[in-house]
Design a protein around this motif. Structure first.
Motif, PDB file in Angstrom:
ATOM      1  N   SER A 235      -2.966   0.547  -8.655  1.00 55.67           N
ATOM      2  CA  SER A 235      -3.335   0.989  -7.323  1.00 55.67           C
ATOM      3  C   SER A 235      -4.827   0.801  -7.075  1.00 55.67           C
ATOM      4  O   SER A 235      -5.234   0.378  -5.978  1.00 55.67           O
TER       5      SER A 235
ATOM      6  N   TYR B  24      -1.595   4.053 -11.525  1.00 52.04           N
ATOM      7  CA  TYR B  24      -2.941   4.411 -11.086  1.00 52.04           C
ATOM      8  C   TYR B  24      -3.883   3.216 -11.177  1.00 52.04           C
ATOM      9  O   TYR B  24      -4.643   2.927 -10.245  1.00 52.04           O
TER      10      TYR B  24
ATOM     11  N   GLU C 257       3.750   5.794  -5.796  1.00 50.65           N
ATOM     12  CA  GLU C 257       3.989   5.684  -7.235  1.00 50.65           C
ATOM     13  C   GLU C 257       2.761   6.192  -8.004  1.00 50.65           C
ATOM     14  O   GLU C 257       1.688   5.594  -7.955  1.00 50.65           O
ATOM     15  N   ASP C 258       2.924   7.357  -8.712  1.00 51.31           N
ATOM     16  CA  ASP C 258       1.809   7.955  -9.447  1.00 51.31           C
ATOM     17  C   ASP C 258       1.583   7.273 -10.793  1.00 51.31           C
ATOM     18  O   ASP C 258       0.490   7.417 -11.386  1.00 51.31           O
TER      19      ASP C 258
ATOM     20  N   GLU D  24       0.841  -1.212   0.000  1.00 50.86           N
ATOM     21  CA  GLU D  24       0.000   0.000   0.000  1.00 50.86           C
ATOM     22  C   GLU D  24       0.868   1.252   0.000  1.00 50.86           C
ATOM     23  O   GLU D  24       0.558   2.237  -0.707  1.00 50.86           O
TER      24      GLU D  24
ATOM     25  N   PHE E  32      -5.441  -2.814  -6.579  1.00 53.82           N
ATOM     26  CA  PHE E  32      -4.968  -3.231  -5.265  1.00 53.82           C
ATOM     27  C   PHE E  32      -6.003  -2.922  -4.181  1.00 53.82           C
ATOM     28  O   PHE E  32      -6.209  -3.710  -3.256  1.00 53.82           O
ATOM     29  N   LYS E  33      -6.656  -1.765  -4.283  1.00 57.33           N
ATOM     30  CA  LYS E  33      -7.692  -1.422  -3.302  1.00 57.33           C
ATOM     31  C   LYS E  33      -8.846  -2.427  -3.349  1.00 57.33           C
ATOM     32  O   LYS E  33      -9.407  -2.803  -2.322  1.00 57.33           O
TER      33      LYS E  33
ATOM     34  N   GLN F 116       3.862   1.514  -1.240  1.00 56.51           N
ATOM     35  CA  GLN F 116       4.459   1.605  -2.568  1.00 56.51           C
ATOM     36  C   GLN F 116       3.467   2.171  -3.577  1.00 56.51           C
ATOM     37  O   GLN F 116       3.825   3.019  -4.424  1.00 56.51           O
ATOM     38  N   MET F 117       2.202   1.718  -3.500  1.00 56.25           N
ATOM     39  CA  MET F 117       1.180   2.212  -4.428  1.00 56.25           C
ATOM     40  C   MET F 117       0.905   3.694  -4.202  1.00 56.25           C
ATOM     41  O   MET F 117       0.695   4.459  -5.157  1.00 56.25           O
ATOM     42  N   ASN F 118       0.918   4.123  -2.937  1.00 53.01           N
ATOM     43  CA  ASN F 118       0.677   5.545  -2.650  1.00 53.01           C
ATOM     44  C   ASN F 118       1.835   6.416  -3.111  1.00 53.01           C
ATOM     45  O   ASN F 118       1.641   7.594  -3.445  1.00 53.01           O
TER      46      ASN F 118
ATOM     47  N   VAL G 121       7.886  -3.927  -7.991  1.00 50.99           N
ATOM     48  CA  VAL G 121       6.454  -3.868  -7.670  1.00 50.99           C
ATOM     49  C   VAL G 121       5.836  -5.261  -7.777  1.00 50.99           C
ATOM     50  O   VAL G 121       5.000  -5.656  -6.940  1.00 50.99           O
TER      51      VAL G 121
END
Length: 328
Positions: free
Chosen positions: A162, A159, A155-156, A149, A165-166, A151-153, A211
């Motif tokens: 991410s 998208y 890395e723009d 989480e 992932f949610k 890492q996802m936040n 990732v």
């Protein structure tokens, strides 16, 4: 009867009275021994019924501790459950040793209880180990999820991954709460979509590999947790089945012992009643016989005395001679 009458006719009055009292004492002792034997048999049945009840209570206590183990995950409850099962097994073993091969049905039930409690104890040990592994897998899942989480936040350029992932996190929570296998299926599908979006992203190969490793670690910890949860459910179902079988055998054995106890109690009552009546009748018979044997010579002596008083001395000599020879 005639032999007994002749035997007593040749005894002095003192011996006749003494033998009469001795016979009454023997009959009383016989009644007491018969009663003690009947009560001992009934007492054994009552003791066996109490032991079977103790077996059932021990298994029920183990089931209560098992539920606490599954709800709280504390292995201390498993130890308490195993102590209860050990008590049930020892009690059943003692009953089996004392019963012997006389009652095949009882032997079969006791063997089922002993085997069931042993298997139940083994399952509790396995469940305790799996629960510990499940807790470790949960902690690893939480850790890997937080790392991914973060890492996802940060890395723009990911998208879509991410967002997927949610959704995976929601599938994870749904599975943790309900154990629904559909949530696991959706999780695996979304994992493939997330990895596909990573491959098509603008990240360089090293960034993509990093990732992907985070996703793989997160997915592996989630799948490991799911496998341990499934194994726990399987073991739990087997424990429930084993416990029910042991309880059914214990309940059947208890009903059998209670029925036997009631039968022994009724039989004890009948034996004691029949023995009492028989001994009373024998006592009355002996009293009648002794009274007859003791009073008959006295009656003959009175008749002889009356004849002598009337001047007839010949019968008197014969009667007195007879009395001396037989009674004095």
């Amino acid at each position: 009867m005639q032999l007994l009458t002749r035997l007593y006719a040749n005894l002095p009055i003192g011996l006749k009275l003494a033998s009469g009292f001795a016979i009454l004492i023997v009959l009383s002792v016989a009644l007491g021994l018969i009663g003690i034997g009947a009560l001992d048999t009934y007492g054994d049945s009552a003791t066996n019924a109490a032991k079977t009840s103790a077996i059932e209570r021990a298994i029920l206590a183990a089931r209560t501790e098992e539920k606490n183990l599954l709800l709280r995950g504390d292995t201390g409850f498993a130890e308490k459950a195993q102590l209860s099962l050990e008590t049930a097994e020892k009690t059943a073993t003692k009953l089996a040793d004392s019963a012997g091969p006389a009652d095949p049905r009882q032997t079969e039930l006791l063997a089922a209880i002993i085997e069931g409690t042993r298997r139940y104890s083994d399952l509790l040990t396995e469940v305790s180990e799996v629960l510990a592994q499940t807790e470790n897998a949960r902690e690893q899942l939480t850790l890997n999820g937080r790392i991914l989480e973060a890492q996802m936040n940060a890395e723009d350029r990911l998208y879509l991954a991410s967002a997927i992932f949610k959704q995976m996190r929601r599938d994870e929570r749904a599975y943790l709460q309900t154990g629904n296998p559909d949530a696991l299926t959706q999780f695996n599908n979304r994992l493939e979509r997330a990895q596909a979006s990573i491959r098509s992203s603008s990240l360089n190969q090293d960034e993509k590999d990093k990732v992907n490793e985070l996703f793989d670690a997160y997915a592996s910890s989630f799948l490991a947790f799911a496998e341990h949860t499934k194994l726990t459910d399987i073991l739990e179902q087997e424990m429930v089945t084993t416990a029910r079988q042991s309880l059914e055998a214990s309940n059947t054995l208890q009903q059998q012992q209670v029925t036997a106890m009631r039968g022994e109690r009724q039989q004890a009552r009948l034996i004691m009643a029949a023995s009492t009546v028989t001994i009373i009748l024998l006592g009355l018979l002996m009293a009648w016989l002794l009274t007859r044997l003791i009073t008959r010579p006295i009656r003959e002596a009175v008749i002889t005395a009356q004849r002598v008083a009337r001047g007839n001395c010949v019968p008197t000599f014969i009667a007195i001679t007879t009395m001396r020879r037989g009674n004095y």
